[in-house]
Design a protein around this motif. Structure first.
Motif, PDB file in Angstrom:
ATOM      1  N   LEU A  29      10.832  45.512  43.715  1.00  0.00           N
ATOM      2  CA  LEU A  29       9.526  45.980  43.250  1.00  0.00           C
ATOM      3  C   LEU A  29       9.363  47.487  43.437  1.00  0.00           C
ATOM      4  O   LEU A  29       8.734  48.159  42.609  1.00  0.00           O
ATOM      5  CB  LEU A  29       8.407  45.207  43.944  1.00  0.00           C
ATOM      6  CG  LEU A  29       8.440  43.689  43.724  1.00  0.00           C
ATOM      7  CD1 LEU A  29       7.327  43.008  44.510  1.00  0.00           C
ATOM      8  CD2 LEU A  29       8.380  43.335  42.256  1.00  0.00           C
ATOM      9  N   GLU A  30       9.971  48.041  44.497  1.00  0.00           N
ATOM     10  CA  GLU A  30       9.957  49.500  44.682  1.00  0.00           C
ATOM     11  C   GLU A  30      10.738  50.182  43.564  1.00  0.00           C
ATOM     12  O   GLU A  30      10.324  51.226  43.061  1.00  0.00           O
ATOM     13  CB  GLU A  30      10.548  49.868  46.043  1.00  0.00           C
ATOM     14  CG  GLU A  30       9.713  49.434  47.220  1.00  0.00           C
ATOM     15  CD  GLU A  30      10.389  49.750  48.554  1.00  0.00           C
ATOM     16  OE1 GLU A  30      11.314  50.589  48.590  1.00  0.00           O
ATOM     17  OE2 GLU A  30       9.974  49.141  49.560  1.00  0.00           O
ATOM     18  N   ASP A  33       8.645  50.254  40.401  1.00  0.00           N
ATOM     19  CA  ASP A  33       7.638  51.316  40.449  1.00  0.00           C
ATOM     20  C   ASP A  33       8.255  52.679  40.159  1.00  0.00           C
ATOM     21  O   ASP A  33       7.689  53.483  39.404  1.00  0.00           O
ATOM     22  CB  ASP A  33       6.955  51.354  41.828  1.00  0.00           C
ATOM     23  CG  ASP A  33       6.031  50.171  42.060  1.00  0.00           C
ATOM     24  OD1 ASP A  33       5.646  49.496  41.086  1.00  0.00           O
ATOM     25  OD2 ASP A  33       5.704  49.911  43.242  1.00  0.00           O
ATOM     26  N   GLU A  34       9.410  52.953  40.736  1.00  0.00           N
ATOM     27  CA  GLU A  34      10.054  54.260  40.552  1.00  0.00           C
ATOM     28  C   GLU A  34      10.526  54.440  39.106  1.00  0.00           C
ATOM     29  O   GLU A  34      10.334  55.511  38.512  1.00  0.00           O
ATOM     30  CB  GLU A  34      11.218  54.423  41.530  1.00  0.00           C
ATOM     31  CG  GLU A  34      11.866  55.786  41.505  1.00  0.00           C
ATOM     32  CD  GLU A  34      10.941  56.936  41.895  1.00  0.00           C
ATOM     33  OE1 GLU A  34      11.303  58.098  41.612  1.00  0.00           O
ATOM     34  OE2 GLU A  34       9.858  56.703  42.471  1.00  0.00           O
ATOM     35  N   ALA A  36       9.311  52.972  36.444  1.00  0.00           N
ATOM     36  CA  ALA A  36       8.110  53.110  35.625  1.00  0.00           C
ATOM     37  C   ALA A  36       7.544  54.525  35.732  1.00  0.00           C
ATOM     38  O   ALA A  36       7.138  55.119  34.721  1.00  0.00           O
ATOM     39  CB  ALA A  36       7.065  52.082  36.037  1.00  0.00           C
ATOM     40  N   ARG A  37       7.540  55.070  36.936  1.00  0.00           N
ATOM     41  CA  ARG A  37       7.026  56.423  37.137  1.00  0.00           C
ATOM     42  C   ARG A  37       7.852  57.446  36.357  1.00  0.00           C
ATOM     43  O   ARG A  37       7.314  58.278  35.617  1.00  0.00           O
ATOM     44  CB  ARG A  37       7.028  56.772  38.631  1.00  0.00           C
ATOM     45  CG  ARG A  37       6.383  58.121  38.954  1.00  0.00           C
ATOM     46  CD  ARG A  37       6.578  58.516  40.408  1.00  0.00           C
ATOM     47  NE  ARG A  37       7.963  58.770  40.757  1.00  0.00           N
ATOM     48  CZ  ARG A  37       8.659  59.848  40.384  1.00  0.00           C
ATOM     49  NH1 ARG A  37       8.104  60.778  39.636  1.00  0.00           N
ATOM     50  NH2 ARG A  37       9.916  59.998  40.758  1.00  0.00           N
ATOM     51  N   ARG A  48       5.942  46.101  32.133  1.00  0.00           N
ATOM     52  CA  ARG A  48       6.769  45.404  33.116  1.00  0.00           C
ATOM     53  C   ARG A  48       6.660  43.899  32.907  1.00  0.00           C
ATOM     54  O   ARG A  48       5.608  43.404  32.516  1.00  0.00           O
ATOM     55  CB  ARG A  48       6.300  45.708  34.535  1.00  0.00           C
ATOM     56  CG  ARG A  48       6.145  47.166  34.843  1.00  0.00           C
ATOM     57  CD  ARG A  48       5.421  47.343  36.164  1.00  0.00           C
ATOM     58  NE  ARG A  48       5.071  48.730  36.379  1.00  0.00           N
ATOM     59  CZ  ARG A  48       5.022  49.303  37.558  1.00  0.00           C
ATOM     60  NH1 ARG A  48       5.263  48.611  38.648  1.00  0.00           N
ATOM     61  NH2 ARG A  48       4.703  50.571  37.680  1.00  0.00           N
TER      62      ARG A  48
END
Length: 196
Positions: A29-30, A33-34, A36-37, A48
């Motif tokens: 999940l981390e 997030d990265e 996607a950023r 997602r």
């Protein structure tokens, strides 16, 4: 024309909280997030989708509203590793470009026995090994230490410090652990250094 639409597909956690692999399942999940950023900052439209036991949301999305490309972070369900190549095959079926390896490559790489035979058949040097599909564990014909791994998982799943064993008793214990948790085991001569 708008920004390219990127779908990040990843493993939805499926293991209970106390399971030994549960923490690594959450780690993805981390990464989501990265990615996607970074992709958003580069101007892409990012969405997602966590894939768990039900493939219907993925199939419906690819059928009715396919993205321009998939950033594939799906590595197979923790308790069903073959699902990694199944999901890649679904991307291929619908003709959606994706990052990472093809379904065939994933299938070959996960099957350590078949990969070993293919590499050996191509004349490449591979570690000497033998396979244990069930107990009892045969007497080890290789010099100590040896490495014990699940024969059908990828990455480092099922590999830990005690995977390097230095006696027949330790070998029996570790192979029994692998058989119980992951299925067939491969026992290889230990080669110091990073494993590739």
């Amino acid at each position: 024309m708008g920004a390219a639409r990127i779908l990040i597909v990843y493993n939805a956690p499926v293991l209970p909280a106390g399971h030994p692999e549960a923490a690594s399942e959450i780690d993805v999940l981390e990464n989501v997030d990265e990615v996607a950023r970074v992709m958003g900052a580069a101007g892409y439209t990012v969405s997602r989708l966590g894939v768990g036991r039900d493939l219907t949301p993925l199939i419906e999305l690819l059928k009715f509203n396919p993205p321009d490309a998939i950033f594939n972070l799906f590595e197979g369900l923790a308790d069903q590793p073959f699902t990694e190549e199944v999901v890649a095959g679904i991307y291929e079926w619908f003709g959606v470009p994706f990052t990472g390896s093809s379904a065939l490559t994933l299938s070959l790489a996960r099957d350590k026995r078949r990969t070993n035979w293919l590499l050996r058949g191509a004349g490449l040097p591979v570690a000497r090994s033998f396979w244990v599909d069930r107990l009892p564990v045969p007497t080890c014909p290789l010099p100590w230490p040896v490495m014990v791994k699940p024969a059908g998982t990828d990455g480092s799943l099922g590999i830990e410090q005690r995977s390097v064993v230095e006696s027949q008793d330790a070998l029996v214990d570790q192979v029994a652990r692998v058989l119980e948790r992951y299925g067939p085991a491969v026992v290889e001569e230990y080669i110091p250094g990073r494993e590739f």
